[in-house]
Every structure is written in structure tokens, then in C-alpha cells.
Design an enzyme around this catalytic site. Sequence first.
Site, PDB file in Angstrom:
ATOM      1  N   ASP A   1      31.601  46.133  37.491  1.00 58.15           N
ATOM      2  CA  ASP A   1      32.708  45.814  36.589  1.00 58.15           C
ATOM      3  C   ASP A   1      32.217  45.853  35.154  1.00 58.15           C
ATOM      4  O   ASP A   1      31.038  45.670  34.883  1.00 58.15           O
ATOM      5  CB  ASP A   1      33.251  44.415  36.921  1.00 58.15           C
TER       6      ASP A   1
ATOM      7  N   GLU B   1      35.869  50.625  38.800  1.00 54.29           N
ATOM      8  CA  GLU B   1      37.281  50.562  38.498  1.00 54.29           C
ATOM      9  C   GLU B   1      37.661  51.818  37.728  1.00 54.29           C
ATOM     10  O   GLU B   1      36.891  52.291  36.893  1.00 54.29           O
ATOM     11  CB  GLU B   1      37.551  49.329  37.638  1.00 54.29           C
TER      12      GLU B   1
ATOM     13  N   CYS C   1      40.764  35.630  44.051  1.00 55.19           N
ATOM     14  CA  CYS C   1      39.590  34.894  44.530  1.00 55.19           C
ATOM     15  C   CYS C   1      38.888  35.770  45.563  1.00 55.19           C
ATOM     16  O   CYS C   1      39.502  36.189  46.542  1.00 55.19           O
ATOM     17  CB  CYS C   1      39.998  33.564  45.143  1.00 55.19           C
TER      18      CYS C   1
ATOM     19  N   CYS D   1      38.831  33.582  49.214  1.00 56.66           N
ATOM     20  CA  CYS D   1      39.993  33.348  50.072  1.00 56.66           C
ATOM     21  C   CYS D   1      41.122  34.346  49.820  1.00 56.66           C
ATOM     22  O   CYS D   1      42.062  34.413  50.595  1.00 56.66           O
ATOM     23  CB  CYS D   1      40.512  31.921  49.890  1.00 56.66           C
TER      24      CYS D   1
ATOM     25  N   CYS E   1      38.735  28.021  42.338  1.00 61.98           N
ATOM     26  CA  CYS E   1      39.921  28.381  43.119  1.00 61.98           C
ATOM     27  C   CYS E   1      40.366  27.162  43.937  1.00 61.98           C
ATOM     28  O   CYS E   1      39.597  26.222  44.148  1.00 61.98           O
ATOM     29  CB  CYS E   1      39.574  29.543  44.031  1.00 61.98           C
TER      30      CYS E   1
ATOM     31  N   CYS F   1      40.625  26.975  46.967  1.00 58.74           N
ATOM     32  CA  CYS F   1      39.808  26.897  48.174  1.00 58.74           C
ATOM     33  C   CYS F   1      38.467  26.222  47.915  1.00 58.74           C
ATOM     34  O   CYS F   1      37.683  26.009  48.835  1.00 58.74           O
ATOM     35  CB  CYS F   1      39.580  28.275  48.775  1.00 58.74           C
TER      36      CYS F   1
ATOM     37  N   ASP G   1      33.304  37.548  35.732  1.00 60.12           N
ATOM     38  CA  ASP G   1      32.908  38.953  35.862  1.00 60.12           C
ATOM     39  C   ASP G   1      32.329  39.277  37.242  1.00 60.12           C
ATOM     40  O   ASP G   1      32.613  40.329  37.810  1.00 60.12           O
ATOM     41  CB  ASP G   1      31.888  39.319  34.776  1.00 60.12           C
TER      42      ASP G   1
END
Length: 393
Positions: free
Chosen positions: A185, A269, A322, A325, A341, A343, A350
Site C-alpha cells: 500500500d 492497488e 477491518c 473481522c 475495531c 472486534c 497503513d
Amino acid sequence: MKRAFKFRFYPTEAQAVELSRTFGCVRKVYNLALQARAEAWALRGERVGYEATSALLTSWKRADELAFLAEVSAVPLQQALRHLQAGFTNFFAKRARYPRFKSRKKSRASAEYTRSAFRWRNGMLTLAKMYEPLDIRWSLPLPEGVEPSTVTVSRDAAGRWFVSLLCEDPSVAPLPTMDAVVGIDVGLDHLLVLSTGERISNPRHELRDRQRLAKAQRSLCRKQKGSSNRGKARVKVARVHARIADRRTDYLHKITTRLVRETQTLVIEDLSVSNMVGNRRLARAIGDAGWRQFRQLLECKASWYGREVTTVDRWFPSSKLCSVCGALKAAMPLHVRTWTCGCGAIHDRDVNAARNILAAGLAVTVCGAGVRPQRNTPGGRSATKQKTPRREP
Ligand SMILES: [Zn+2]
């Protein structure tokens, strides 16, 4: 595998004159053909192909006001028409913008010679319409027995001359297959962030180069238009730009070589730089990092070494998802660097994004659908775009 080797060279005065003239003619032919194609389409709805522009070129050479086109080697002019054709092919395939006119000041001056227009003997390169071989500074030796099939000569804005030799290089062979996979990324503070948690930072000299550039640009602004001092200042700015670009290319070469050696499948990406540039905070990081160049080098090397580059759609919500999850957050402002998150997972922004990119890329590799994949195969368009001579359309 085709591979380009680029070197600096120092032309004699006569060679510099001949090449400058050739560059001018290449630009002229390219622009005339582009104009002819655009007009035929706009006025008559006609498509003018490569063959038709080739016939036009013959007629231009016969016209009095364009007779100078017949004085330079015909091959680079023909190649300019092929490049234009390739530009249109990419445009119609929605891979590129509509071809633009070449400008004397802004476009890189170059000319491409195919086998019939140069002589290669004992490692000496002599171009058509020249008597002496080019004085090439061989910064690395060409592999044994390798001969160029296409030669591109160019001059950058800093006035430096380059020759790029496209060769069939038998020494490039696929590496043994391995299991390692990685998601990559674009980081905010770092050039790249990997799904392994590793961060690759921007080169250290980047900031100093940038200050140097700002200084040169300020000095250029103070010079009077049309003055010879302004010309000198412009060359100075161009030199700093060239230095930044060279160092960046060098750095990206090192990173991409390492990544390709260590990894079998690399997921990135599909960022569109023009879209990202709308976001001011990301603009500099991405512009500097040369994401486009990174991707190009990565894909090229992957195809050499039998690796695979998978891309995931740029609208994929990599930062908001996330990676543990799969819960999707509604918003993820840029200033949020770590988040927790529902969870219970604590994420670095990043690294989490890189992990999501990897997961999405692997899903594509397995299922073959989902996030509009663009699989990169040897001989595919992206991998060979720069490295193979353009063929007849
Ligand atoms: Zn979660």
C-alpha cells in the site's frame, strides 16, 4: 526476454546538429499526423489509420514547405507514426488519454531507429546519416553476444544525451517458484507499507533535493523573460529535476528488485494518480514516490522472473475495512493513524490497508473474479509496454 539498456553519450557537433534536426522532424511528423487524424474524425467521421498516415508522410516530403523532412533518416519518422498509432490503440482500449501534440519545450526530444537505420559493429553504434559511431559511455557492459534490435536517442531538458538499446537478453530467466505473498500500500509517511508490517521510507536525499529545486525555481522566476540568464536558470531547474528523477529511479529499481526476488505474488492497488492528486495531502507523497513508475518496474521485473503482480480496484475500501473481522467503518479520515475495531483488533492504518489489499488480491487469484482483476502475465500489455518494440498495428 527483451530488455532496454540506457547510456549517456556525447555527440560530436555534426551529430548533435543531425539529431536535433531529426528530433524536430519527428515532432513535426507526429503533430501533422495527429492533426490529420483528429480533423478527419471531427469533420468527416473518418478513422485514419497508420497506413494512411504513412501515405501522407510521402506526400508531405514532396511538398515544398516540408521538403526538409526528406533530409533526415526516414526510419525515425516512420516510427513516430507507429508511436502515434500505438497511442490511438491505447486510447481506444481506454488505457490512455487522447494523444496530445508534442511541444518543443515540454516534450522529451527523441528518435527511434530500427535495425535498418543503424550499424552495430564490434560494439560500436553508428546511426543513419552519420559517419562516426556514437561516443557512448558504457556504464555497464552489454551481456556477451547481445545486439540491439531498436535504438532510441533522446535529449532531456537538462541537455543530456541518452541512447537506449533494446536487446534480446538471454540472461534473464525465471527464478524458482516460492510461496511468499505480499500486499503493498502507499503509506502516508512512508513510500510503501507492506502487509508484513514493514515500512519502506522515502529516500533520505528527497527533502534536500526538493529544497534545491525550490531555490532553482525561485531564481528562474526572478529572471527577465527572453533573457539569456533565464535560459541558464531554466537549464539549472531541469538539471535538478533530472537529478531527482535519476535518484528516484535508482531507488525504485532497488526496491522492486528486492520485492520481486523475495515474493511470488505481489498485490498492489490500481491507484490512478490523477484521482489521488485531487487529495492534497496525498498528492505530494504519491507524486514524489512515482507510484506509476514503481508499478511499471514491478510488473516488468515480475514478468522477467516468473512472478505475478495482481491489482485490486482502486475503489476497494482498503483503509476502512477491518482485516481481522471484515467489518467496514463508515469513514476513515486521513489523520487517523491507528484505530480499534469493534472486534477488538487494533490496527495501524497503513498495515491494515496492505493486509486488505493482499487478501483481496489473493481472492482474485483463487476465484478469478470479484474486484475487477488485471492479472499480469508475461507478454501482457503492462509488462511489455516499454520493453518491446511496437509492432505494426
Ligand atoms: Zn474487526
